[in-house]
Design a protein around this motif. Structure first.
Motif, mmCIF file in Angstrom:
data_model
loop_
_atom_site.group_PDB
_atom_site.id
_atom_site.type_symbol
_atom_site.label_atom_id
_atom_site.label_comp_id
_atom_site.label_asym_id
_atom_site.label_seq_id
_atom_site.Cartn_x
_atom_site.Cartn_y
_atom_site.Cartn_z
ATOM 1 N N VAL A 189 0.840 -1.197 0.000
ATOM 2 C CA VAL A 189 0.000 0.000 0.000
ATOM 3 C C VAL A 189 0.876 1.249 0.000
ATOM 4 O O VAL A 189 1.862 1.328 0.744
ATOM 5 N N VAL A 190 0.500 2.213 -0.840
ATOM 6 C CA VAL A 190 1.171 3.509 -0.881
ATOM 7 C C VAL A 190 0.139 4.585 -0.565
ATOM 8 O O VAL A 190 -0.934 4.623 -1.178
ATOM 9 N N LEU A 191 0.440 5.447 0.393
ATOM 10 C CA LEU A 191 -0.465 6.511 0.809
ATOM 11 C C LEU A 191 0.013 7.841 0.240
ATOM 12 O O LEU A 191 1.178 8.215 0.409
ATOM 13 N N ASP A 192 -0.881 8.527 -0.429
ATOM 14 C CA ASP A 192 -0.522 9.780 -1.096
ATOM 15 C C ASP A 192 -0.389 10.953 -0.121
ATOM 16 O O ASP A 192 -1.117 11.041 0.879
ATOM 17 N N HIS A 193 0.505 11.869 -0.477
ATOM 18 C CA HIS A 193 0.563 13.231 0.059
ATOM 19 C C HIS A 193 0.531 13.310 1.589
ATOM 20 O O HIS A 193 -0.344 13.937 2.183
ATOM 21 N N TYR A 194 1.499 12.632 2.207
ATOM 22 C CA TYR A 194 1.646 12.666 3.670
ATOM 23 C C TYR A 194 0.439 12.074 4.395
ATOM 24 O O TYR A 194 0.236 12.319 5.580
ATOM 25 N N ALA A 195 -0.406 11.345 3.673
ATOM 26 C CA ALA A 195 -1.599 10.679 4.220
ATOM 27 C C ALA A 195 -2.726 11.652 4.566
ATOM 28 O O ALA A 195 -3.735 11.253 5.155
#
Length: 301
Positions: A189-195
């Motif tokens: 899983v990759v979370l965008d933009h600092y989550a």
């Protein structure tokens, strides 16, 4: 050059891009007598033009072109060796332009596609051969998916079998509950933009603290990209968030992305500005090089 807040025209956007281009060459390191390029990977950018068919129900569509050629110029001008093209939400599941650009780039780029939950294994294989390494779930303003539903189970099983990633854009309060469900499905899983924590709370958002706990899984990455999408004090937030993210995830699972062409923030942002901010965010040169090369395995460079 001043640009209207209403958005960039094609001429102004291209002119702005051309003004940025001052080639500085790619960094190298010496191994014996052989010089090899030091990888520097931009993990988040978009390409598109106004002639493409737009998705129904889109929340936004730009009024300018952001073509592959101009993106490659940004990479060259900022000493970036490789990039990742993320399918824009306003183009929906028609990944044809993304695939065309990956082909033209001849291995320099990788792609993150948007697919229907009913996508077939043959379609996944075709996307993989073209250079796609994951799918994107842009859930901003969308109903939360039920990952226990049969169609989602089937899709995530295909993603797992391909050893792809699932890239998610959603606020931290939902990511804290969604991400474990994706991990249970066996995918990275990759979370965008600092989550995307609550901009008013920043690092004190309890949901952001829950996201930090996900670092223990070893299968979650966070993009340190687009601080401006975390409110008007985005850079200050990013500087507070980075050491916390580093402690929880390690620099090898933090991914820098330019977010080019900074949709809806074109008037105030540029590729060079965001690349320079990385130097402020990660002040140690060796650590910064580690962050820029860290995506190599995840994105299969």
């Amino acid at each position: 050059m001043r640009v209207s807040e209403r958005g960039l025209t094609r001429r102004r956007f291209c002119a702005a891009g051309a003004a940025l281009v001052s080639l500085v060459g790619s960094g190298t390191r010496v191994l014996g007598e052989v010089k090899t390029p030091q990888l520097a990977i931009d993990t988040h950018a978009h390409v598109f033009h106004r002639g493409l068919k737009l998705a129904a129900g889109r929340r936004y569509a730009p009024d300018y072109d952001a073509p592959l050629e101009l993106y490659l110029q940004q990479l060259d001008a900022n000493s970036m060796t490789n990039g990742v093209l993320v399918q824009p939400s306003f183009l929906g599941t028609d990944n044809s332009y993304l695939l065309e650009c990956l082909k033209q780039a001849q291995g320099r780029l990788r792609g993150i596609a948007v697919v229907d939950s009913s996508v077939s294994s043959q379609e996944i294989i075709a996307l993989e051969k073209a250079g796609v390494v994951g799918i994107r779930l842009n859930l901003v303003g969308q109903p939360l998916p039920d990952f226990s539903a049969s169609e989602w189970k089937a899709l995530l099983a295909l993603v797992k079998s391909a050893n792809w990633q699932v890239e998610v854009q959603r606020n931290a309060s939902d990511l804290a509950s969604l991400t474990p469900k994706l991990l249970d499905a066996g995918v990275n899983v990759v979370l965008d933009h600092y989550a995307l924590p609550d901009p008013k709370l920043g690092v004190d958002d309890p949901a952001f603290q829950d996201v930090l706990k996900l670092g223990a899984s070893g299968r979650v990455w966070v993009k340190i990209s687009a601080p401006y999408r975390n409110g008007p004090q985005g850079q200050a937030f990013a500087k507070q968030a980075y050491p916390l993210l580093r402690a929880s995830f390690g620099p090898d699972r933090l991914l820098w992305g330019s977010d080019w062409p900074h949709t809806q923030f074109e008037a105030s942002e540029s590729y060079g500005k965001n690349r320079r901010f990385l130097n402020e965010l990660v002040t140690d040169e060796r650590e910064r090089a580690d962050v820029l090369i860290a995506p190599r395995a995840l994105f299969r460079f």
